[in-house]
Design an enzyme around this catalytic site. Structure first.
Site, PDB file in Angstrom:
ATOM      1  N   ASP A 201     -34.309 -15.507 -21.545  1.00  0.00           N
ATOM      2  CA  ASP A 201     -34.718 -15.853 -22.913  1.00  0.00           C
ATOM      3  C   ASP A 201     -35.634 -14.810 -23.536  1.00  0.00           C
ATOM      4  OD1 ASP A 201     -36.997 -16.223 -21.441  1.00  0.00           O
ATOM      5  OD2 ASP A 201     -37.275 -18.335 -21.968  1.00  0.00           O
TER       6      ASP A 201
ATOM      7  N   GLY B 137     -32.978  -3.066 -17.097  1.00  0.00           N
ATOM      8  CA  GLY B 137     -33.557  -2.724 -18.404  1.00  0.00           C
ATOM      9  C   GLY B 137     -34.584  -3.747 -18.833  1.00  0.00           C
TER      10      GLY B 137
ATOM     11  N   LYS C 126     -44.862  -7.651 -23.348  1.00  0.00           N
ATOM     12  CA  LYS C 126     -44.034  -8.298 -22.331  1.00  0.00           C
ATOM     13  C   LYS C 126     -43.943  -9.784 -22.675  1.00  0.00           C
ATOM     14  CE  LYS C 126     -43.781  -8.482 -17.267  1.00  0.00           C
ATOM     15  NZ  LYS C 126     -44.493  -8.110 -16.034  1.00  0.00           N
TER      16      LYS C 126
ATOM     17  N   ASP D  42     -45.587  -4.303 -12.406  1.00  0.00           N
ATOM     18  CA  ASP D  42     -44.844  -5.562 -12.328  1.00  0.00           C
ATOM     19  C   ASP D  42     -45.456  -6.555 -11.356  1.00  0.00           C
ATOM     20  OD1 ASP D  42     -43.188  -5.437 -14.383  1.00  0.00           O
ATOM     21  OD2 ASP D  42     -41.335  -5.171 -13.263  1.00  0.00           O
TER      22      ASP D  42
ATOM     23  N   ASP E 182     -36.701  -1.053  -9.227  1.00  0.00           N
ATOM     24  CA  ASP E 182     -37.035  -1.096 -10.653  1.00  0.00           C
ATOM     25  C   ASP E 182     -38.506  -1.440 -10.875  1.00  0.00           C
ATOM     26  OD1 ASP E 182     -35.898  -3.609  -9.585  1.00  0.00           O
ATOM     27  OD2 ASP E 182     -36.546  -4.444 -11.495  1.00  0.00           O
TER      28      ASP E 182
HETATM   29  P1  AMP Z   1     -38.715  -8.515 -12.765  1.00  0.00           P
HETATM   30  O1  AMP Z   1     -38.288  -9.139 -11.480  1.00  0.00           O
HETATM   31  O2  AMP Z   1     -39.727  -9.322 -13.522  1.00  0.00           O
HETATM   32  O3  AMP Z   1     -39.116  -7.112 -12.581  1.00  0.00           O
HETATM   33  O4  AMP Z   1     -37.429  -8.524 -13.708  1.00  0.00           O
HETATM   34  C1  AMP Z   1     -36.180  -8.059 -13.296  1.00  0.00           C
HETATM   35  C2  AMP Z   1     -35.262  -7.945 -14.492  1.00  0.00           C
HETATM   36  O5  AMP Z   1     -35.068  -9.228 -15.116  1.00  0.00           O
HETATM   37  C3  AMP Z   1     -35.762  -7.034 -15.594  1.00  0.00           C
HETATM   38  O6  AMP Z   1     -34.665  -6.397 -16.163  1.00  0.00           O
HETATM   39  C4  AMP Z   1     -36.393  -8.008 -16.560  1.00  0.00           C
HETATM   40  O7  AMP Z   1     -36.460  -7.487 -17.872  1.00  0.00           O
HETATM   41  C5  AMP Z   1     -35.436  -9.177 -16.487  1.00  0.00           C
HETATM   42  N1  AMP Z   1     -36.069 -10.438 -16.881  1.00  0.00           N
HETATM   43  C6  AMP Z   1     -36.990 -11.131 -16.186  1.00  0.00           C
HETATM   44  N2  AMP Z   1     -37.355 -12.249 -16.862  1.00  0.00           N
HETATM   45  C7  AMP Z   1     -36.617 -12.277 -18.002  1.00  0.00           C
HETATM   46  C8  AMP Z   1     -36.542 -13.175 -19.119  1.00  0.00           C
HETATM   47  N3  AMP Z   1     -37.275 -14.287 -19.204  1.00  0.00           N
HETATM   48  N4  AMP Z   1     -35.684 -12.836 -20.111  1.00  0.00           N
HETATM   49  C9  AMP Z   1     -34.935 -11.731 -20.042  1.00  0.00           C
HETATM   50  N5  AMP Z   1     -34.973 -10.856 -19.037  1.00  0.00           N
HETATM   51  C10 AMP Z   1     -35.804 -11.110 -18.020  1.00  0.00           C
HETATM   52 MG    MG Z   2     -39.565  -5.484 -13.230  1.00  0.00          MG
END
Ligand code: AMP
Ligand code: MG
Length: 472
Positions: free
Chosen positions: A121, A86, A109, A254, A244
């Site tokens: 965070d 999510g 974002k 992404d 995802d």
């Molecule tokens: P990503 O690899 O950037 O596609 O992120 C994978 C998952 O980790 C997604 O659900 C993102 O929303 C969550 N996520 C990545 N960075 C953060 C962050 N700093 N705080 C909260 N959730 C994060």
């Molecule tokens: Mg992602």
């Protein structure tokens, strides 16, 4: 004139299980780094001075008509299923119907914690925000389907990673943020009502001609096959092709530890977390098939006759490598000047790539210099190119205008990783001029721009970036 965003939201109207409604978390002192005026106009935005844009695109002011929410999804990360991901640091403000009639999401974002943040965070630091801005806009200029960047704002707050870093928020625009993982979450939970709802929503928004889940699968496979072939033709490595991060719309989404090849080698990996090379440059064509198999699996419960459905979907997924090969041939054929590449031309292209890889030839500069005789200089042993050139020249006989085809397929400029790192270092020190320069040059990647020649140079040994870290 105050900023007006003509919201026309549809995702917010889906049942509560699809999302969590919440506002972005305000930041201390937002300041605007960049605003994409041409994109804003396409979306139908009007008005807004710098101060107001900074307030809205940092999440401090929720604009009229927005219905902020975090989306639910799941996904396979490096092959392992995570039942709940999510938007952990993203918030969808809403959608607009653009001047071209296309519905697009406007998403912040780095806008604070959400119910999906887990231990994160909810924030982003300046580096990945500027990286995504530059690379996604460069991809758009190269003609690759991609999410876009509407704005980048400094938050005036610090974020804590390995070190203390300046915080920022990116505003991302996408045809939608539906992912393979959006289907997976409801399918794995056997929430058939939600799955059917999601399917209908997807058909209406992206694939209006589709009648059945098989039709949607076929069209997504088609879009993803063409997308990955385009990535490969520009030397792009996505870096985190988790399910995802695989958009149903067929857009690149992404931009985390992504990068473009300098010297060509198919095993190149940049992501610091990809130790096995799962998402290496040359692995992308296989991984996308794997991702589509997961998508197919998630769609199965939509159909009554499970056995027959699995049989039909398996055939569609099995047909994907051939679609990728065809798209790849089209892309790389153009790169060597062929208007209508034939199956047997793949050998000629593969031969060039093998020689490039053995000779540390720069991917972008070699292809760009094919037409003007400069390509051989890219090879540690130039005779490796000369041998290939004989066969190539023979093949080009009878081609009407190979130079024109190549000039449109082979960019002069790509966002080279070492330049992005230099740009981020400058921006952390408060100097955004390098960011604006990169963005300006990369908006016309196929045009020679003599005052920007430095951006065509591969990294010097001490400039080589070996790893990029996940966009957190
Ligand atoms: P990503 O690899 O950037 O596609 O992120 C994978 C998952 O980790 C997604 O659900 C993102 O929303 C969550 N996520 C990545 N960075 C953060 C962050 N700093 N705080 C909260 N959730 C994060
Ligand atoms: Mg992602």
């Amino acid at each position: 004139m105050t900023l007006h965003i003509p919201f026309d939201n549809s995702f917010a109207a889906l049942p509560a299980g699809f999302h969590a409604r919440l506002d972005p978390t305000p930041v201390k002192s937002p300041s605007l780094i960049a605003f994409n005026a041409p994109l804003a106009e396409q979306l139908g935005l009007t008005g807004g001075d710098t101060a107001e844009l900074a307030q809205v695109f940092s999440g401090n002011t929720v604009p009229e008509g927005a219905e902020p929410l975090a989306q639910l999804y799941a996904g396979h990360q490096f092959g392992h299923y995570n039942p709940q991901l999510g938007d952990g640091r993203a918030i969808l403000l809403g959608e607009t119907l653009g001047r071209d009639g296309v519905r697009r999401d406007i998403q912040l974002k780095g806008s604070g914690r959400t119910p999906f943040s887990r231990s994160g965070d909810g924030r982003a630091w300046l580096g990945p925000v500027l990286r995504e801005y530059i690379v996604s806009e460069a991809m758009a200029a190269l003609g690759v389907p991609t999410t876009r960047a509407l704005a980048a704002v400094r938050t005036g707050e610090q974020v804590y990673r390995e070190t203390v870093l300046p915080g920022a928020v990116l505003t991302r625009v996408a045809k939608s943020h539906l992912r393979v993982g959006t289907f997976q979450v409801f399918s794995a939970r056997q929430d058939l009502e939600a799955l059917h709802r999601l399917f209908d929503y997807t058909v209406a928004r992206h694939y209006p001609t589709a009648q059945t889940p098989a039709d949607v699968l076929r069209q997504v496979i088609d879009a993803q096959a063409r997308l990955v072939a385009q990535w490969m033709s520009f030397g792009f490595i996505h870096g985190v092709m988790n399910t995802d991060n695989c958009a149903i719309s067929g857009e690149t989404i992404d931009y985390g530890p992504c990068a473009f090849l300098d010297a060509y080698h198919p095993e190149t990996v940049f992501s610091s977390i990809d130790r096995q090379g799962r998402y290496a440059y040359g692995a992308q064509a296989d991984v996308i098939v794997w991702n589509m198999a997961q998508f197919a699996t998630a769609l199965v419960p939509l159909c009554a006759d499970t056995e027959q459905t699995i049989e039909e979907f398996t055939q569609l997924v099995r047909g994907m490598p051939d679609l990728i090969r065809k798209a790849w041939l089209q892309q790389f054929g153009a790169k060597i000047g062929l208007a209508e590449p034939q199956t047997e031309d793949a050998k000629l292209i593969m031969d060039l790539l093998a020689r490039m890889s053995a000779n540390q030839a720069d991917f972008t500069n070699t292809f760009r210099a094919l037409g003007d005789g400069g390509a051989r200089d890219q090879f540690t042993d130039p005779s490796a190119f000369d041998d290939w050139q004989i066969t190539w020249t023979a093949r080009l006989a009878g081609e009407a205008n190979p130079d024109a085809i190549m000039a449109k397929a082979n960019p002069v400029f790509i966002p080279r990783n070492h330049r992005i790192e230099q740009m981020i270092t400058a921006a952390v020190d408060g100097d955004d001029s390098y960011f604006h320069h990169l963005h300006h040059v990369l908006s016309r990647p196929f045009d020679p721009q003599p005052d920007a020649t430095a951006l065509t140079h591969p990294p010097l040994p001490d400039e080589v970036v070996k790893a990029t870290f996940c966009g957190t």
